[in-house]
Design a protein around this motif. Sequence first.
Motif, short mmCIF file in Angstrom:
data_model
loop_
_atom_site.label_atom_id
_atom_site.label_comp_id
_atom_site.label_asym_id
_atom_site.label_seq_id
_atom_site.Cartn_x
_atom_site.Cartn_y
_atom_site.Cartn_z
N SER A 67 36.60 43.13 32.44
CA SER A 67 36.74 43.87 33.70
C SER A 67 35.55 43.61 34.63
O SER A 67 35.71 43.45 35.84
CB SER A 67 36.90 45.37 33.43
OG SER A 67 35.73 45.91 32.84
N LEU A 90 35.99 40.11 36.05
CA LEU A 90 37.04 40.06 37.06
C LEU A 90 36.60 40.67 38.38
O LEU A 90 37.02 40.22 39.45
CB LEU A 90 38.29 40.76 36.52
CG LEU A 90 39.02 40.04 35.39
CD1 LEU A 90 40.08 40.94 34.77
CD2 LEU A 90 39.66 38.75 35.90
N VAL A 91 35.78 41.70 38.32
CA VAL A 91 35.26 42.29 39.56
C VAL A 91 34.39 41.27 40.30
O VAL A 91 34.48 41.11 41.52
CB VAL A 91 34.46 43.57 39.26
CG1 VAL A 91 33.67 44.01 40.48
CG2 VAL A 91 35.39 44.68 38.82
N GLN A 92 33.57 40.55 39.55
CA GLN A 92 32.71 39.54 40.16
C GLN A 92 33.52 38.38 40.73
O GLN A 92 33.11 37.75 41.70
CB GLN A 92 31.71 39.02 39.12
CG GLN A 92 30.72 40.07 38.62
CD GLN A 92 29.90 39.58 37.44
OE1 GLN A 92 30.01 38.43 37.02
NE2 GLN A 92 29.08 40.47 36.90
N LYS A 93 34.67 38.10 40.13
CA LYS A 93 35.51 36.96 40.54
C LYS A 93 36.81 37.45 41.18
O LYS A 93 37.83 36.76 41.12
CB LYS A 93 35.84 36.10 39.32
CG LYS A 93 34.64 35.67 38.49
CD LYS A 93 33.79 34.65 39.21
CE LYS A 93 32.67 34.15 38.30
NZ LYS A 93 31.81 33.16 38.98
N ARG A 94 36.77 38.59 41.81
CA ARG A 94 38.00 39.21 42.28
C ARG A 94 38.79 38.33 43.25
O ARG A 94 40.02 38.41 43.31
CB ARG A 94 37.71 40.57 42.93
CG ARG A 94 36.79 40.54 44.12
CD ARG A 94 36.43 41.94 44.60
NE ARG A 94 37.60 42.69 45.04
CZ ARG A 94 37.61 44.02 45.21
NH1 ARG A 94 36.52 44.72 44.96
NH2 ARG A 94 38.70 44.62 45.63
N SER A 95 38.11 37.46 43.99
CA SER A 95 38.82 36.59 44.91
C SER A 95 39.75 35.62 44.18
O SER A 95 40.71 35.12 44.76
CB SER A 95 37.82 35.80 45.77
OG SER A 95 37.00 34.97 44.96
N GLU A 110 43.01 38.16 43.41
CA GLU A 110 43.67 38.96 44.45
C GLU A 110 44.95 38.27 44.91
O GLU A 110 44.96 37.06 45.17
CB GLU A 110 42.71 39.19 45.62
CG GLU A 110 41.60 40.17 45.30
CD GLU A 110 40.62 40.35 46.44
OE1 GLU A 110 40.31 39.33 47.10
OE2 GLU A 110 40.14 41.48 46.65
N LEU A 143 42.98 47.12 36.94
CA LEU A 143 43.23 46.11 37.96
C LEU A 143 44.17 46.63 39.04
O LEU A 143 44.00 46.32 40.23
CB LEU A 143 43.79 44.84 37.33
CG LEU A 143 42.82 44.06 36.44
CD1 LEU A 143 43.53 42.88 35.79
CD2 LEU A 143 41.61 43.58 37.24
N LEU A 163 42.11 49.02 41.19
CA LEU A 163 41.04 48.36 41.93
C LEU A 163 41.58 47.45 43.03
O LEU A 163 41.09 47.47 44.17
CB LEU A 163 40.18 47.54 40.97
CG LEU A 163 39.02 46.76 41.62
CD1 LEU A 163 37.91 47.72 42.03
CD2 LEU A 163 38.49 45.70 40.67
N LEU A 164 42.59 46.64 42.70
CA LEU A 164 43.03 45.58 43.60
C LEU A 164 44.46 45.75 44.11
O LEU A 164 44.90 44.98 44.95
CB LEU A 164 42.92 44.23 42.89
CG LEU A 164 41.53 43.83 42.39
CD1 LEU A 164 41.60 42.51 41.63
CD2 LEU A 164 40.54 43.74 43.54
#
Length: 239
Positions: free
Chosen positions: A65, A68-73, A76, A94, A97-98
């Motif tokens: 998790s 994934l936040v650091q690599k959210r782009s 998305e 997820l 968050l997204l």
Amino acid sequence: METALFSPSSLFGNTSDNSSDEEPSTPQNFVERTHQFPGMELIVREFSFHQLNANLLWPGTFAFSEWLVQKRSMIEGRHVIELGSGTGALAIFLKKLLQIDVTTSDYDDQEIEDNIAYNCKINKVVPALPHVKHTWGDSFSNANSNWDLIIASDILLYVKQYPNLIKTLSFLLKVYQPKGNMNMLPQNKQDGLPYPAFLMSWRRRIGKDDETLFFKGCEDAGMEVQHLGSRVYCITSKE
């Protein structure tokens, strides 16, 4: 599927139960815990014991998790299915968050599906996330859902199930049919994750030979394995 020879609860210290005021009292075969995810807390109802290890949150869930936040782009806008969802906590995180399109899946067990739905409700994910009952290696009933990203964390515990897991991965990666203009999708690793892709975090420690067995099995089945760092792996079809 073979069962674990140990109780997963032995890996965790004692924690206080957390019950929602809006829900009826939790049955004795469950425990509710509050878990800290990046930027939010989730209340997760876990089985006190489940023979298929769908009971507790494994270490990879939290590490994944954060990654994934650091690599959210990278994720998305993707259409996601999670293999081995267990409690559903990662998928719920997820979604909150997204707001991405995410489907949970796990072994054909009604208790697992019902518990994921419960966890969706107490974390205000309504309606509940779509769920697919799927035993690795079997035919996939939702073959036309066009998931372009498959995710999983800590699912390599059952070494004897590797051929079946690889069969499921190979099918999902090959059955994907893109919608719309392919030129609008990033097609190489410089632009982001390929379409489709399997993204896996692995924190549970097993023998190096067993771990290698899975990755070599993927390569023998026509898939490419890339280590993205932090024990996160991207697996794609070579075709």
